[in-house]
Design a protein around this motif. Structure first.
Motif, mmCIF file in Angstrom:
data_model
loop_
_atom_site.group_PDB
_atom_site.id
_atom_site.type_symbol
_atom_site.label_atom_id
_atom_site.label_comp_id
_atom_site.label_asym_id
_atom_site.label_seq_id
_atom_site.Cartn_x
_atom_site.Cartn_y
_atom_site.Cartn_z
ATOM 1 N N GLU A 161 0.840 -1.216 0.000
ATOM 2 C CA GLU A 161 0.000 0.000 0.000
ATOM 3 C C GLU A 161 0.868 1.257 0.000
ATOM 4 O O GLU A 161 0.350 2.370 0.072
ATOM 5 N N ASP A 162 2.181 1.096 -0.053
ATOM 6 C CA ASP A 162 3.091 2.243 0.035
ATOM 7 C C ASP A 162 2.888 3.208 -1.139
ATOM 8 O O ASP A 162 2.516 2.797 -2.236
ATOM 9 N N GLY B 281 -3.657 -9.738 -4.578
ATOM 10 C CA GLY B 281 -4.160 -8.375 -4.370
ATOM 11 C C GLY B 281 -3.368 -7.356 -5.186
ATOM 12 O O GLY B 281 -3.923 -6.384 -5.697
ATOM 13 N N ALA B 282 -2.078 -7.623 -5.342
ATOM 14 C CA ALA B 282 -1.217 -6.674 -6.064
ATOM 15 C C ALA B 282 -1.467 -6.683 -7.574
ATOM 16 O O ALA B 282 -0.974 -5.807 -8.282
ATOM 17 N N LEU B 283 -2.240 -7.641 -8.059
ATOM 18 C CA LEU B 283 -2.582 -7.657 -9.497
ATOM 19 C C LEU B 283 -3.346 -6.398 -9.892
ATOM 20 O O LEU B 283 -3.384 -6.038 -11.058
ATOM 21 N N GLU B 284 -3.988 -5.776 -8.896
ATOM 22 C CA GLU B 284 -4.785 -4.577 -9.194
ATOM 23 C C GLU B 284 -4.025 -3.296 -8.888
ATOM 24 O O GLU B 284 -4.615 -2.217 -8.835
ATOM 25 N N ALA C 92 3.508 -8.719 -10.125
ATOM 26 C CA ALA C 92 2.667 -9.621 -9.323
ATOM 27 C C ALA C 92 2.161 -10.773 -10.187
ATOM 28 O O ALA C 92 2.165 -11.940 -9.752
ATOM 29 N N ALA C 93 1.762 -10.455 -11.410
ATOM 30 C CA ALA C 93 1.290 -11.511 -12.320
ATOM 31 C C ALA C 93 2.421 -12.506 -12.600
ATOM 32 O O ALA C 93 2.215 -13.727 -12.561
ATOM 33 N N ALA D 162 8.417 -5.135 -2.623
ATOM 34 C CA ALA D 162 7.569 -6.010 -1.810
ATOM 35 C C ALA D 162 7.072 -7.192 -2.643
ATOM 36 O O ALA D 162 7.085 -8.341 -2.180
ATOM 37 N N VAL D 163 6.673 -6.911 -3.874
ATOM 38 C CA VAL D 163 6.206 -7.990 -4.766
ATOM 39 C C VAL D 163 7.337 -8.993 -5.024
ATOM 40 O O VAL D 163 7.139 -10.209 -4.946
#
Lengths: 132, 262
Positions: free
Chosen positions: B105-106, B133-136, B146-147, B115-116
């Motif tokens: 969320e940074d 969640g990071a896909l978005e 992320a993908a 992070a990913v």
């Protein structure tokens, strides 16, 4: 004669996509997964352009560029950085290391091909020489 | 002879490199949580041996003390320090996931990208959940990373979220295509066949590459169509993929003709 491009990136996906873009633009493309492999290829073959990532394990793109520039045969080879790093300081470090152009990922196919063609124009990349 | 924790912390600042290295090693062996921050600072030590000892000690200490101490190093201007922090957090493993999820969320996209990358290296179920969640993510490079990470981890449960991410921009679709090829399965093949018709040649190429890996006969018709694509590079990739599918099918069913395309 077709220009030979060396693409350097530790991501298989990015390597393949950038290769596809440049091949579609008519270039002969070779790949290296890291800086050490790139230097080995540069020493055993001739290349007209290097397209490199920055964040790579073992040897980052800045160090790779410095080492390329230290090779007499590649002092004036055009070097294009394509990186996720978009800060001004990253770009500055890239130019300081010896890159000719810095582009932030993701790059569009037409943009990459246009930039590669532009960098291969001798007038834009040849070292400036003093007039007699 | 026993040395106090205070003495070891002092030794970590000593002028002598060997003294600093031994202090880092001892603090790690003793798993001194209060040493986590000085050890994280030692990730910037001029000596490589001290930096390595500090990193190893932080991994040994582990837990929230080490994780929280190392997180600020991800914002360092020095690439080697950032890389060292990534390695320490990845080696700490599942205990770092909650803090890394917070970093997703940074405000700084580079921090989210780190992070990913670390979550991908950890690869635990909780890490995978955070990556979905990071896909978005609003940044295309973070979402694509992320993908790609979900493909590397390779859990079939990621196929649904990956397919939903196909609405994103073409770079993310390329990453999704590659990951679907790594995970495989019926839904992945169907999505990849659809992606071969993508308006963006780059996405179609990524889908072709994945279908070549999966060797699913369902892809033959689309690959045959792309083999006549006006872009010769895409056409060649589709032809090569088609050959591979047919060859694979012939190996699976030796009675079938290798030249026959369904």
């Amino acid at each position: 004669m077709t220009a030979r491009v060396l693409v350097v990136d530790d991501s298989r996906m990015v390597l393949d996509l950038h290769t596809f873009m440049l091949q579609s633009g008519g270039f002969e493309v070779h790949q290296a997964r890291n800086g050490a492999e790139a230097l080995e290829r540069l020493l055993t073959d001739h290349y007209d352009l290097v397209v490199t990532d920055i964040n790579m394990p073992l040897m980052d793109g800045y160090e790779l560029i410095r080492r390329i520039r230290a090779l007499p045969q590649y002092q004036s080879i055009p070097i294009l950085i394509i990186s996720t790093e978009s800060e001004a300081q990253d770009k500055f470090r890239g130019f300081e290391a010896g890159a000719n152009l810095y582009v932030v990922k993701p790059v569009k196919m037409q943009d990459l091909v246009t930039n590669a063609r532009m960098l291969l124009e001798p007038a834009l990349t040849a070292p400036v020489t003093s007039q007699p | 002879m026993s040395v106090s924790i205070e003495a070891l912390l002092r030794n970590l600042q000593d002028e002598d490199e060997t003294t600093r290295r031994f202090a880092a090693e001892d603090l790690g062996d003793l798993r001194v949580a209060e040493a986590a921050r000085p050890l994280a600072a030692a990730l910037e030590d001029p000596s490589a041996a001290v930096r390595e000892a500090a990193a190893a000690a932080l991994v040994r200490i582990g837990g929230s003390a080490a994780v929280e101490a190392v997180l600020p190093a991800l914002r360092s201007d020095s690439a080697p320090v950032r890389n060292a922090a990534c390695t320490v957090l990845a080696r700490i493993g599942p205990e770092a996931v909650a803090a890394l999820q917070r970093l997703l969320e940074d405000e700084d996209k580079d921090v989210r990208l780190f992070a990913v990358d670390i979550l991908a290296r950890i690869g635990s179920p909780a890490a995978e959940s955070a990556l979905r969640g990071a896909l978005e993510d609003r940044d295309v490079n973070v979402a694509a990373a992320a993908a790609a990470a979900l493909g590397e981890i390779g859990t079939p449960a990621a196929v649904g979220p990956l397919i939903r991410a196909l609405k994103a921009n073409s770079w993310v679709r390329c990453a999704v295509a590659r990951s679907l090829g790594q995970i495989g399965g019926q839904s992945a093949v169907e999505a990849l066949v659809g992606l071969t018709q993508d308006d963006d040649e780059l996405v179609a190429f990524a889908a072709v590459q994945s279908l070549a890996e999966l060797c699913d006969p369902e892809a033959s018709r689309q690959l045959q169509r792309l083999a006549a694509h006006p872009n010769p590079v895409l056409a060649a990739a589709a032809s090569a993929a088609l050959e591979r599918v047919v060859r694979h099918r012939a190996i699976d069913s030796p009675s079938l003709s290798v030249g026959g395309i369904p």
